[in-house]
Design a protein around this motif. Sequence first.
Motif, mmCIF file in Angstrom:
data_model
loop_
_atom_site.group_PDB
_atom_site.id
_atom_site.type_symbol
_atom_site.label_atom_id
_atom_site.label_comp_id
_atom_site.label_asym_id
_atom_site.label_seq_id
_atom_site.Cartn_x
_atom_site.Cartn_y
_atom_site.Cartn_z
ATOM 1 N N ASP A 119 0.732 -1.202 0.058
ATOM 2 C CA ASP A 119 -0.139 0.121 0.013
ATOM 3 C C ASP A 119 0.919 1.008 0.049
ATOM 4 O OD1 ASP A 119 -1.663 2.222 0.486
ATOM 5 O OD2 ASP A 119 -2.707 1.172 2.298
ATOM 6 N N ILE A 120 1.472 1.648 -1.298
ATOM 7 C CA ILE A 120 2.222 2.628 -1.460
ATOM 8 C C ILE A 120 1.660 4.132 -0.764
ATOM 9 C CG2 ILE A 120 3.384 4.357 -3.168
ATOM 10 C CD1 ILE A 120 4.097 1.922 -4.687
ATOM 11 N N GLU A 121 0.457 4.162 -1.062
ATOM 12 C CA GLU A 121 -0.268 5.674 -0.718
ATOM 13 C C GLU A 121 -0.064 5.707 1.054
ATOM 14 O OE1 GLU A 121 -4.243 8.007 -0.764
ATOM 15 O OE2 GLU A 121 -4.031 6.118 -1.973
ATOM 16 N N ASN A 122 -0.307 4.649 1.659
ATOM 17 C CA ASN A 122 -0.258 5.048 3.067
ATOM 18 C C ASN A 122 1.028 4.081 3.502
ATOM 19 O OD1 ASN A 122 -3.210 5.553 3.516
ATOM 20 N ND2 ASN A 122 -3.797 3.666 2.612
ATOM 21 N N ARG A 123 1.859 3.922 2.622
ATOM 22 C CA ARG A 123 3.300 3.394 3.342
ATOM 23 C C ARG A 123 2.998 2.317 4.123
ATOM 24 N NH1 ARG A 123 7.511 8.211 3.116
ATOM 25 N NH2 ARG A 123 6.411 9.554 1.358
ATOM 26 N N LEU A 124 2.599 1.143 3.874
ATOM 27 C CA LEU A 124 2.248 0.022 4.487
ATOM 28 C C LEU A 124 2.577 -1.289 3.545
ATOM 29 C CD1 LEU A 124 -0.852 0.697 6.404
ATOM 30 C CD2 LEU A 124 1.231 0.684 7.326
ATOM 31 N N LEU A 143 3.089 -3.955 8.068
ATOM 32 C CA LEU A 143 4.177 -3.015 8.941
ATOM 33 C C LEU A 143 4.644 -1.794 8.221
ATOM 34 C CD1 LEU A 143 6.942 -6.145 9.212
ATOM 35 C CD2 LEU A 143 5.691 -4.835 11.083
ATOM 36 N N PRO A 144 5.036 -0.888 8.568
ATOM 37 C CA PRO A 144 5.192 0.438 7.941
ATOM 38 C C PRO A 144 6.369 0.377 6.708
ATOM 39 C CG PRO A 144 6.213 0.516 10.190
ATOM 40 C CD PRO A 144 5.347 -0.785 10.081
ATOM 41 N N ILE A 145 6.113 1.311 6.079
ATOM 42 C CA ILE A 145 7.307 1.123 4.950
ATOM 43 C C ILE A 145 8.148 2.711 5.203
ATOM 44 C CG2 ILE A 145 7.833 1.406 2.430
ATOM 45 C CD1 ILE A 145 5.351 0.002 1.936
#
Length: 248
Positions: A119-124, A143-145
């Motif tokens: 989920d690139i938009e929410n960085r997950l 997990l977070p990106i």
Amino acid sequence: NKFSKYLGKIELHEITAQQCENFIMQNYNNAKFMSNLFYKNLNAFFNWSVENDYLELSPMLKVKSPKIPIKNPEWLTERELVLVFENVKNKNLIPIYKLLFYTGLRANELLSLNWENIDIENRLFSIKNENGFQNKTQIDKILPINQKAYEIFLSLSKRNNTGLIFKKNGIKLNVDYISKHFKKAVRETKLNQNLHLQSLRHSFASNLVAKGASLYHVSKLLSHSRISTTEKYSHVKMKELRETSEFI
């Protein structure tokens, strides 16, 4: 064979826990890892003997596993990672090594990622036990990106954003394949030759701890079920602890 020679002529049911323990511990002071290996092998053998009705109980039930020293994990700084990259022959593998370094994922977890897990938009990103893949803990996780990983994922998505993120001819890359290429690159450097692919995961944790991250939060990012597993990275703090001790 070694155990048999140690015991001499004896019936299986006559073997005692004390004999097993004495055999395991006879070389403990000089070969702790070998003693631990003997323990595991004997335990497996006697469990097999019970399962196949050669014995009623395993004599190993009363034998404790020998303690083995905890080795500090080998890890790299970002500067050292660049030195390794200079020697990677297949440059297509570099984004994989970078993501292992910046996410702390296990190699098989990363290579099993599909774009639908990102989920690139929410960085997950999510690790799911599906389609024949099971992670070590067998627990789904989100997990977070971080920024550096985000930039890599974003760059990769511009080339292809469907199916497996890393593949060759549509097939998932093999962990052994990327591991061997990484080890070859390390050999070309003057860095610690004990470094290997798993060292990238260790580097993620060690660099976080070195920069002041709590072991608790690092354990969550690594998906450790017990914080005691993460405590092996506390060695990174020794420099700070040594400097603090000099304040007295």
